[in-house]
Design a protein around this motif. Structure first.
Motif, PDB file in Angstrom:
ATOM      1  N   CYS A  56      42.238 162.129  45.573  1.00  0.00           N
ATOM      2  CA  CYS A  56      41.170 161.287  45.022  1.00  0.00           C
ATOM      3  C   CYS A  56      40.089 161.075  46.084  1.00  0.00           C
ATOM      4  CB  CYS A  56      41.741 159.956  44.560  1.00  0.00           C
ATOM      5  SG  CYS A  56      40.487 158.823  43.934  1.00  0.00           S
ATOM      6  N   CYS A  59      39.899 157.028  46.864  1.00  0.00           N
ATOM      7  CA  CYS A  59      40.950 156.241  47.526  1.00  0.00           C
ATOM      8  C   CYS A  59      41.933 157.063  48.350  1.00  0.00           C
ATOM      9  CB  CYS A  59      41.707 155.406  46.495  1.00  0.00           C
ATOM     10  SG  CYS A  59      42.847 156.365  45.476  1.00  0.00           S
ATOM     11  N   ASN A  61      44.417 158.815  47.100  1.00  0.00           N
ATOM     12  CA  ASN A  61      45.659 159.012  46.365  1.00  0.00           C
ATOM     13  C   ASN A  61      45.788 160.482  45.957  1.00  0.00           C
ATOM     14  OD1 ASN A  61      47.999 158.495  44.918  1.00  0.00           O
ATOM     15  ND2 ASN A  61      46.927 157.694  43.122  1.00  0.00           N
ATOM     16  N   CYS A  68      41.379 159.503  40.766  1.00  0.00           N
ATOM     17  CA  CYS A  68      42.765 159.410  40.308  1.00  0.00           C
ATOM     18  C   CYS A  68      42.869 158.427  39.139  1.00  0.00           C
ATOM     19  CB  CYS A  68      43.669 158.965  41.457  1.00  0.00           C
ATOM     20  SG  CYS A  68      43.459 157.241  41.950  1.00  0.00           S
ATOM     21  N   CYS A  71      41.929 154.765  40.092  1.00  0.00           N
ATOM     22  CA  CYS A  71      40.497 154.524  40.285  1.00  0.00           C
ATOM     23  C   CYS A  71      39.726 154.626  38.967  1.00  0.00           C
ATOM     24  CB  CYS A  71      39.920 155.503  41.304  1.00  0.00           C
ATOM     25  SG  CYS A  71      40.409 155.121  42.996  1.00  0.00           S
TER      26      CYS A  71
END
Ligand SMILES: [Zn+2]
Length: 197
Positions: A56, A59, A61, A68, A71
């Motif tokens: 992502c 963030c 992730n 993601c 988010c």
């Protein structure tokens, strides 16, 4: 004596965390015996994740979409940001289902011993993200290890002067403990009783 192909599969599985040669052999035997119900779905799942895997860009992730799923979720409280060391920590907190905000994955922790410097972690992007505004509280959810706490203090210094409230996980976090290994009860208690940093 297994064929080279079966042996290669066993060795690949044995290298996975939490497995080992013995569990890998058992897993392979299971896959062979239950080819239709175990091997085929596993193959499909591996292929799909492998094809769509992405990090992502907001963030850090790991997911099959960017941004993601967290988010992109409009129900998330965007004023609340939780900073974690690794994706495994994000997933651990997510399993507790108690954190309504979004996350920021650093990609590790500061370590003089291992030569991990601030520029090796996603700290600049964190500062930029918070400086952009719209975030009220930043939860520094580093592991309760010396390096985790050093990282938290460094981030707190970098965020000085920005209009956000800094908090940290409290209660029940064992010293030297890593988030990923905690049961969900302990983790949720730590999250609920977070304190000012
Ligand atoms: Zn994300």
């Amino acid at each position: 004596m297994a064929s080279p192909e079966i042996e290669a599969l066993t060795q690949a599985l044995a290298r996975l965390p939490g497995l080992g040669p013995r569990s890998a052999r058992r897993a392979v035997l299971h896959l062979i015996k239950k080819r239709e119900v175990a091997m085929a779905p596993l193959l499909r799942a591996l292929e799909q994740v492998n094809e769509r895997l992405s990090t992502c860009s907001l963030c850090g992730n790991v997911d099959t979409s960017d941004p993601c799923a967290i988010c992109a979720d409009p129900r998330r409280d965007t004023r609340l940001l939780c900073v974690v060391e690794e994706v495994a920590d994000l997933w651990a907190l997510e399993r507790s289902r108690l954190f309504p905000g979004r996350f920021h994955v650093l990609g590790g922790r500061l370590s003089a011993l291992e030569g991990v410097r601030p520029e090796d972690l996603a700290i600049d992007t964190l500062v930029t993200r918070i400086a952009a505004g719209g975030i009220d509280e930043v939860v520094l959810a580093m592991n309760a290890t010396l390096e985790g706490q050093t990282t938290a203090h460094y981030i707190a210094e970098r965020l000085e002067g920005l209009p956000v409230r800094l908090t940290r996980l409290a209660h029940g976090l064992p010293v030297g403990g890593e988030l990923d290994y905690l049961d969900e009860g302990t983790l949720s208690a730590a999250l609920k009783s977070r304190t000012a940093f």
